[in-house]
Scaffold this motif. Structure first.
Motif, PDB file in Angstrom:
ATOM      1  N   LEU A 285     -45.315 -44.931 -66.755  1.00 32.76           N
ATOM      2  CA  LEU A 285     -46.386 -44.028 -66.346  1.00 32.76           C
ATOM      3  C   LEU A 285     -45.915 -42.586 -66.215  1.00 32.76           C
ATOM      4  O   LEU A 285     -46.696 -41.652 -66.426  1.00 32.76           O
ATOM      5  CB  LEU A 285     -47.010 -44.512 -65.039  1.00 32.76           C
ATOM      6  N   MET A 286     -44.648 -42.390 -65.890  1.00 31.73           N
ATOM      7  CA  MET A 286     -44.142 -41.027 -65.915  1.00 31.73           C
ATOM      8  C   MET A 286     -44.121 -40.484 -67.339  1.00 31.73           C
ATOM      9  O   MET A 286     -44.416 -39.310 -67.580  1.00 31.73           O
ATOM     10  CB  MET A 286     -42.755 -40.960 -65.273  1.00 31.73           C
ATOM     11  N   ASP A 287     -43.797 -41.370 -68.302  1.00 31.19           N
ATOM     12  CA  ASP A 287     -43.824 -40.953 -69.704  1.00 31.19           C
ATOM     13  C   ASP A 287     -45.235 -40.609 -70.164  1.00 31.19           C
ATOM     14  O   ASP A 287     -45.419 -39.761 -71.043  1.00 31.19           O
ATOM     15  CB  ASP A 287     -43.250 -42.054 -70.601  1.00 31.19           C
ATOM     16  N   CYS A 288     -46.223 -41.287 -69.573  1.00 28.83           N
ATOM     17  CA  CYS A 288     -47.624 -41.015 -69.932  1.00 28.83           C
ATOM     18  C   CYS A 288     -48.122 -39.701 -69.335  1.00 28.83           C
ATOM     19  O   CYS A 288     -49.202 -39.227 -69.701  1.00 28.83           O
ATOM     20  CB  CYS A 288     -48.533 -42.136 -69.424  1.00 28.83           C
ATOM     21  N   GLY A 289     -47.378 -39.138 -68.396  1.00 34.19           N
ATOM     22  CA  GLY A 289     -47.809 -37.900 -67.767  1.00 34.19           C
ATOM     23  C   GLY A 289     -48.768 -38.100 -66.618  1.00 34.19           C
ATOM     24  O   GLY A 289     -49.435 -37.151 -66.198  1.00 34.19           O
ATOM     25  N   LEU A 290     -48.844 -39.322 -66.076  1.00 33.85           N
ATOM     26  CA  LEU A 290     -49.742 -39.576 -64.962  1.00 33.85           C
ATOM     27  C   LEU A 290     -49.255 -38.835 -63.713  1.00 33.85           C
ATOM     28  O   LEU A 290     -48.067 -38.856 -63.375  1.00 33.85           O
ATOM     29  CB  LEU A 290     -49.807 -41.081 -64.671  1.00 33.85           C
ATOM     30  N   ASP A 291     -50.167 -38.187 -63.019  1.00 35.49           N
ATOM     31  CA  ASP A 291     -49.873 -37.498 -61.764  1.00 35.49           C
ATOM     32  C   ASP A 291     -50.040 -38.511 -60.638  1.00 35.49           C
ATOM     33  O   ASP A 291     -51.166 -38.880 -60.306  1.00 35.49           O
ATOM     34  CB  ASP A 291     -50.836 -36.323 -61.594  1.00 35.49           C
ATOM     35  N   PHE A 292     -48.929 -38.990 -60.071  1.00 35.19           N
ATOM     36  CA  PHE A 292     -49.054 -40.067 -59.089  1.00 35.19           C
ATOM     37  C   PHE A 292     -48.075 -39.910 -57.944  1.00 35.19           C
ATOM     38  O   PHE A 292     -47.065 -39.215 -58.035  1.00 35.19           O
ATOM     39  CB  PHE A 292     -48.855 -41.437 -59.755  1.00 35.19           C
ATOM     40  N   GLU A 293     -48.417 -40.595 -56.855  1.00 39.08           N
ATOM     41  CA  GLU A 293     -47.530 -40.777 -55.712  1.00 39.08           C
ATOM     42  C   GLU A 293     -47.203 -42.268 -55.619  1.00 39.08           C
ATOM     43  O   GLU A 293     -48.072 -43.116 -55.860  1.00 39.08           O
ATOM     44  CB  GLU A 293     -48.211 -40.334 -54.411  1.00 39.08           C
ATOM     45  N   LEU A 294     -45.973 -42.587 -55.267  1.00 40.28           N
ATOM     46  CA  LEU A 294     -45.543 -43.972 -55.112  1.00 40.28           C
ATOM     47  C   LEU A 294     -44.897 -44.133 -53.746  1.00 40.28           C
ATOM     48  O   LEU A 294     -43.911 -43.458 -53.441  1.00 40.28           O
ATOM     49  CB  LEU A 294     -44.556 -44.352 -56.218  1.00 40.28           C
ATOM     50  N   LEU A 295     -45.460 -45.008 -52.924  1.00 41.64           N
ATOM     51  CA  LEU A 295     -44.920 -45.292 -51.603  1.00 41.64           C
ATOM     52  C   LEU A 295     -44.463 -46.739 -51.569  1.00 41.64           C
ATOM     53  O   LEU A 295     -45.254 -47.654 -51.836  1.00 41.64           O
ATOM     54  CB  LEU A 295     -45.972 -45.064 -50.509  1.00 41.64           C
ATOM     55  N   LEU A 296     -43.204 -46.951 -51.251  1.00 41.46           N
ATOM     56  CA  LEU A 296     -42.626 -48.287 -51.170  1.00 41.46           C
ATOM     57  C   LEU A 296     -42.082 -48.482 -49.758  1.00 41.46           C
ATOM     58  O   LEU A 296     -41.152 -47.792 -49.346  1.00 41.46           O
ATOM     59  CB  LEU A 296     -41.507 -48.442 -52.203  1.00 41.46           C
TER      60      LEU A 296
END
Length: 325
Positions: A285-296
């Motif tokens: 998804l980073m390669d797709c250019g998605l603007d995201f937040e990830l909380l683990l």
């Protein structure tokens, strides 16, 4: 920023309920998706607004407004100034239809109908309305965004980004480990899953599957839920459902998104192979250019509920720029 990643490895046990009953109003309502009549509740924060809004998207199986997990999140969001449209899933509670015979596209359209209704409510900021999916609902929310320009943001809580058949296989493996199956038992469960998937999606191999299932149930692990959960009836409704959705892969829909997105996982999830999914998010998804937040959150499980996660999401939603489709 495209590909924004926030990874929080935090401890803490999952909570099943909010800290206190939030101050809000509730109104029951009905809405339509084609010929299907759906039911839900509008949860509005106290005050004049306008408030951003979110639609709850349930996970697999039967689920409605009595679900303690999604109810806790609905309450936590409204407590933080987010209007919530909280529906009964089709075929559950007071909603018509049947999720067992429905495609993910049909379930996504149920959520879109709820979102359009939420955008029309007085006191709701129609330029800042999105969706939050739980477990399997997290696989459906990117599909919703691809089918409606009205979706302003997308949140996935404990939802896999893997193809559904692969996710079910992971769940079988994790269940086998949890129930103490040895390596041969785990391999047996995985092989059963592979044969079941082949029959469900291709309609072939029933005899091989049925024979292996009979052997498995007569063996040392035959009493476990992991083995008993496989359907033994060729007419089981499980096959109907798997044929409807078994080949679904959410990743292409995530890659198409041009919206803010957030993923929340618990590191001790017993239903989803979290670290495999996190790796796919980071690599694909980073390669797709998605603007995201990830909380683990390292010490939480599948039905994760945390006050700090809610506080983060509420701030994130309130800070999003308006979006007018």
């Amino acid at each position: 920023m495209s590909g924004l990643l926030t990874c929080l490895l935090l401890a803490g046990a999952a909570r099943a309920e909010p800290l206190s009953a939030p101050a809000h109003t509730q109104h029951d309502l009905q809405f339509q998706n084609g010929l299907v009549t759906l039911a839900g509740s509008l949860w509005m924060p106290e005050g004049a607004g306008p408030f951003p809004g979110v639609v709850i998207v349930h996970g697999s199986g039967r689920s409605d407004r009595s679900n303690p997990w999604t109810s806790a999140w609905a309450g936590g969001l409204v407590e933080r100034g987010i209007a919530v449209l909280y529906p009964d899933k089709r075929g559950s509670g007071n909603s018509g239809g049947d999720w067992r015979t429905s495609s993910f596209e049909q379930i996504a359209d149920d959520g879109i109908a709820a979102l359009e209704l939420l955008r029309q409510q007085p006191g709701v900021d129609s330029s800042k309305v999105g969706v939050i999916g739980f477990s399997q609902g997290g696989q459906i929310v990117p599909l919703m965004a691809s089918r409606s320009a009205s979706v302003g943001f997308v949140i996935d809580v404990s939802g896999a980004v893997l193809p559904l058949v692969e996710q079910v296989g992971d769940e079988v493996r994790l269940m086998a480990q949890r129930q103490g199956l040895d390596q041969s038992g785990q391999a047996l469960a995985q092989h059963l899953h592979e044969l079941a998937a082949r029959y469900a999606l291709g309609g072939t191999g029933w005899e091989e599957y049925a024979s292996l299932l009979e052997q498995a149930r007569a063996g040392p692990w035959g009493h476990t839920d992991c083995i008993l959960g496989f359907p033994s009836d060729q007419d089981s409704e499980a096959w109907t459902f798997l044929r409807s959705v078994g080949d679904f892969d959410p990743l292409p829909w995530w890659c198409q998104l041009q919206l803010p997105a957030a993923f929340i996982f618990g590191g001790k999830d017993e239903n989803v192979d979290v670290y495999k999914n996190v790796a796919r998010i980071q690599s694909k998804l980073m390669d797709c250019g998605l603007d995201f937040e990830l909380l683990l959150f390292g010490d939480n499980g599948h039905t994760l509920y945390r006050e700090d996660a809610l506080a983060f999401l509420a701030r994130w939603i309130h800070d999003l720029p308006p979006r007018n489709p």
